[in-house]
Design a protein around this motif. Sequence first.
Motif, mmCIF file in Angstrom:
data_model
loop_
_atom_site.group_PDB
_atom_site.id
_atom_site.type_symbol
_atom_site.label_atom_id
_atom_site.label_comp_id
_atom_site.label_asym_id
_atom_site.label_seq_id
_atom_site.Cartn_x
_atom_site.Cartn_y
_atom_site.Cartn_z
ATOM 1 N N SER A 119 -89.267 -29.170 -36.008
ATOM 2 C CA SER A 119 -90.549 -29.714 -35.561
ATOM 3 C C SER A 119 -90.525 -30.138 -34.093
ATOM 4 N N SER A 120 -89.336 -30.321 -33.521
ATOM 5 C CA SER A 120 -89.207 -30.709 -32.117
ATOM 6 C C SER A 120 -89.034 -29.513 -31.191
ATOM 7 N N LYS A 121 -88.863 -28.341 -31.756
ATOM 8 C CA LYS A 121 -88.606 -27.147 -30.950
ATOM 9 C C LYS A 121 -89.741 -26.868 -29.972
ATOM 10 N N ASP A 122 -90.975 -27.054 -30.377
ATOM 11 C CA ASP A 122 -92.110 -26.796 -29.487
ATOM 12 C C ASP A 122 -92.091 -27.701 -28.261
ATOM 13 N N ALA A 123 -91.648 -28.941 -28.422
ATOM 14 C CA ALA A 123 -91.597 -29.870 -27.289
ATOM 15 C C ALA A 123 -90.651 -29.344 -26.212
ATOM 16 N N ILE A 124 -89.509 -28.843 -26.608
ATOM 17 C CA ILE A 124 -88.549 -28.341 -25.632
ATOM 18 C C ILE A 124 -89.003 -26.999 -25.058
ATOM 19 N N LYS A 125 -89.615 -26.146 -25.873
ATOM 20 C CA LYS A 125 -90.095 -24.853 -25.381
ATOM 21 C C LYS A 125 -91.220 -25.024 -24.357
ATOM 22 N N LYS A 126 -92.068 -26.039 -24.535
ATOM 23 C CA LYS A 126 -93.148 -26.290 -23.583
ATOM 24 C C LYS A 126 -92.594 -26.738 -22.224
ATOM 25 N N LYS A 127 -91.482 -27.456 -22.233
ATOM 26 C CA LYS A 127 -90.860 -27.898 -20.980
ATOM 27 C C LYS A 127 -90.160 -26.750 -20.265
ATOM 28 N N PHE A 128 -89.642 -25.783 -21.039
ATOM 29 C CA PHE A 128 -88.944 -24.638 -20.473
ATOM 30 C C PHE A 128 -89.940 -23.513 -20.223
ATOM 31 N N GLN A 129 -90.567 -23.525 -19.070
ATOM 32 C CA GLN A 129 -91.562 -22.514 -18.744
ATOM 33 C C GLN A 129 -90.891 -21.217 -18.294
ATOM 34 N N GLY A 130 -91.352 -20.109 -18.846
ATOM 35 C CA GLY A 130 -90.879 -18.801 -18.386
ATOM 36 C C GLY A 130 -89.847 -18.166 -19.256
#
Length: 130
Positions: A119-130
């Motif tokens: 459930s936290s994966k989206d938070a980190i993916k949003k910070k990692f752009q590109g």
Amino acid sequence: MASGVQVVDELCRIFYDMKVRKCSTPEEIKKRKKAVIFCLSANKKCIIVEEGKEILVGDVGVTITDPFKHFVGILPKKDCRYALYDASFETKKSRKEELMFFLWAPELAPLKSKMIYASSKDAIKKKFQG
């Protein structure tokens, strides 16, 4: 499902440093990260860098012969993690380099841990752009 877990700014800096290849001196290149592992903080509120769980480019060929095998070896057998791995490989046409993001969730990890990491994966993916 949002978990409310925050991503510390250091992770964004590490991601950017691994993603962007600058013209560097040989010493700076040796200090670049080949792989890094992230975990949840003790209070489960932040995603942080796991201390001592990284591979530097300078270690490859010196103390580490197979970086991917070593990378998989430092992942925990009974808990979840996030990881970035700078993969180098060859195709029939050329040599390629890709930055890969992993969500490590082994079968032996507790269900609660798997749920929090997923459930936290989206938070980190949003910070990692590109």
